[in-house]
Design an enzyme around this catalytic site. Structure first.
Site, PDB file in Angstrom:
ATOM      1  N   ASP A  32       1.549  -1.731  -0.357  1.00  0.00           N
ATOM      2  CA  ASP A  32       0.285   0.032   0.117  1.00  0.00           C
ATOM      3  C   ASP A  32       0.821   1.735  -0.234  1.00  0.00           C
ATOM      4  O   ASP A  32       2.097   1.418   0.976  1.00  0.00           O
ATOM      5  CB  ASP A  32      -1.476   0.135   1.215  1.00  0.00           C
ATOM      6  CG  ASP A  32      -1.759   1.106   1.241  1.00  0.00           C
ATOM      7  OD1 ASP A  32      -3.460   0.358   1.090  1.00  0.00           O
ATOM      8  OD2 ASP A  32      -1.804   2.228   1.017  1.00  0.00           O
ATOM      9  N   ASN A  88     -13.514  -2.535   3.149  1.00  0.00           N
ATOM     10  CA  ASN A  88     -13.874  -1.799   3.034  1.00  0.00           C
ATOM     11  C   ASN A  88     -15.056  -1.596   1.417  1.00  0.00           C
ATOM     12  O   ASN A  88     -14.438  -1.897   0.479  1.00  0.00           O
ATOM     13  CB  ASN A  88     -13.839  -0.682   3.073  1.00  0.00           C
ATOM     14  CG  ASN A  88     -12.187  -0.639   4.216  1.00  0.00           C
ATOM     15  OD1 ASN A  88     -12.976  -1.117   4.933  1.00  0.00           O
ATOM     16  ND2 ASN A  88     -11.677   0.429   3.974  1.00  0.00           N
ATOM     17  N   HIS A 101     -10.808  -4.811  -3.301  1.00  0.00           N
ATOM     18  CA  HIS A 101      -8.962  -5.206  -2.446  1.00  0.00           C
ATOM     19  C   HIS A 101      -9.046  -5.963  -1.534  1.00  0.00           C
ATOM     20  O   HIS A 101     -10.053  -5.221  -0.476  1.00  0.00           O
ATOM     21  CB  HIS A 101      -8.553  -3.933  -2.860  1.00  0.00           C
ATOM     22  CG  HIS A 101      -8.687  -2.868  -2.563  1.00  0.00           C
ATOM     23  ND1 HIS A 101      -9.886  -1.587  -3.050  1.00  0.00           N
ATOM     24  CD2 HIS A 101      -8.511  -2.209  -0.755  1.00  0.00           C
ATOM     25  CE1 HIS A 101     -10.035  -0.768  -2.155  1.00  0.00           C
ATOM     26  NE2 HIS A 101      -8.939  -1.208  -0.732  1.00  0.00           N
ATOM     27  N   HIS A 103      -7.373  -5.596   1.777  1.00  0.00           N
ATOM     28  CA  HIS A 103      -6.217  -5.205   3.080  1.00  0.00           C
ATOM     29  C   HIS A 103      -5.358  -6.136   3.807  1.00  0.00           C
ATOM     30  O   HIS A 103      -5.935  -6.456   5.032  1.00  0.00           O
ATOM     31  CB  HIS A 103      -6.744  -3.759   3.776  1.00  0.00           C
ATOM     32  CG  HIS A 103      -6.908  -2.555   3.305  1.00  0.00           C
ATOM     33  ND1 HIS A 103      -6.364  -1.582   3.515  1.00  0.00           N
ATOM     34  CD2 HIS A 103      -8.245  -2.593   2.682  1.00  0.00           C
ATOM     35  CE1 HIS A 103      -7.132  -0.454   2.610  1.00  0.00           C
ATOM     36  NE2 HIS A 103      -8.052  -0.669   2.053  1.00  0.00           N
TER      37      HIS A 103
HETATM   38  P1  5GP Z   1      -9.851   1.720   0.357  1.00  0.00           P
HETATM   39  O1  5GP Z   1     -10.150   3.414   0.807  1.00  0.00           O
HETATM   40  O2  5GP Z   1     -10.461   1.558  -0.467  1.00  0.00           O
HETATM   41  O3  5GP Z   1     -10.318   0.331   0.786  1.00  0.00           O
HETATM   42  O4  5GP Z   1      -8.405   1.709   0.388  1.00  0.00           O
HETATM   43  C1  5GP Z   1      -7.440   1.846  -0.985  1.00  0.00           C
HETATM   44  C2  5GP Z   1      -5.860   1.783  -0.525  1.00  0.00           C
HETATM   45  O5  5GP Z   1      -4.939   1.631  -1.707  1.00  0.00           O
HETATM   46  C3  5GP Z   1      -5.544   2.751   0.541  1.00  0.00           C
HETATM   47  O6  5GP Z   1      -4.640   2.368   1.384  1.00  0.00           O
HETATM   48  C4  5GP Z   1      -4.695   3.050  -0.942  1.00  0.00           C
HETATM   49  O7  5GP Z   1      -3.322   4.653   0.292  1.00  0.00           O
HETATM   50  C5  5GP Z   1      -4.276   2.368  -1.693  1.00  0.00           C
HETATM   51  N1  5GP Z   1      -3.894   2.698  -2.976  1.00  0.00           N
HETATM   52  C6  5GP Z   1      -3.992   3.912  -3.512  1.00  0.00           C
HETATM   53  N2  5GP Z   1      -3.728   4.718  -4.703  1.00  0.00           N
HETATM   54  C7  5GP Z   1      -2.448   3.274  -4.363  1.00  0.00           C
HETATM   55  C8  5GP Z   1      -1.284   4.026  -5.170  1.00  0.00           C
HETATM   56  O8  5GP Z   1      -1.883   4.900  -6.196  1.00  0.00           O
HETATM   57  N3  5GP Z   1      -0.448   2.686  -5.449  1.00  0.00           N
HETATM   58  C9  5GP Z   1      -0.601   1.688  -4.269  1.00  0.00           C
HETATM   59  N4  5GP Z   1       0.826   1.331  -3.757  1.00  0.00           N
HETATM   60  N5  5GP Z   1      -1.565   1.830  -3.218  1.00  0.00           N
HETATM   61  C10 5GP Z   1      -2.785   2.848  -3.340  1.00  0.00           C
END
Ligand code: 5GP
Ligand code: ZN
Length: 134
Positions: A32, A88, A101, A103
């Site tokens: 992440d 989420n 996705h 985590h």
């Molecule tokens: P969500 O909030 O949708 O459950 O999680 C999205 C996650 O994707 C966040 O933890 C954020 O840091 C990660 N993320 C978003 N854009 C990128 C990216 O371009 N590269 C990587 N490696 N992580 C990303």
């Protein structure tokens, strides 16, 4: 199916280079970009599904088996003391990228990572309402 406007489609399929911990025909596991703790990783399917509701059943099973493999291996590498699996669905639940996705968040003793909620009491009304309508 892929979505041309989706960043995770591009990351999962290698169109944008990223720190990859594992890859197979269905998934890429990446670090992440904004980790909650050292080693915070994301399991991302290569096909586009907006969330868990839409995710293919077979892939849903494979994602959990892969999570188990990854946290076993990463626990050795990172020396962490535990793991949170967080997934989420929907903006109100904290989803910011609308491509499924999972985590994988390593936890270290006293790390202060804030994953939690206030513990409420299950009311009789809620219990009866839910059980009667399910
Ligand atoms: P969500 O909030 O949708 O459950 O999680 C999205 C996650 O994707 C966040 O933890 C954020 O840091 C990660 N993320 C978003 N854009 C990128 C990216 O371009 N590269 C990587 N490696 N992580 C990303
Ligand atoms: Zn996508």
């Amino acid at each position: 199916m892929k979505d041309d406007n989706c960043i995770f489609c591009k990351l999962a399929n290698g169109e944008i280079p990223t720190a990859t911990l594992y890859e197979d025909e269905d998934f890429r596991v990446i670090l992440d970009a904004n980790p909650a703790s050292k080693g915070h990783a994301l399991i991302i399917p290569k096909e586009h599904y907006a969330n868990l509701y839409e995710l293919d059943d077979t892939l849903a099973g494979k994602a959990m088996i892969l999570a188990k493999k990854m946290i076993n291996r990463l626990t050795d590498v990172l020396g962490c003391d535990g793991y949170n699996l967080v997934q989420n669905n929907g903006e109100c639940a904290g989803q910011t990228v609308f491509h499924f996705h999972l985590h994988l968040i390593p936890r270290y003793k006293d790390d202060g990572v804030g994953i939690g909620w206030k513990l409420n009491e299950l009311t009789e009304e809620d219990r009866e309402d839910i059980l009667s309508r399910l």
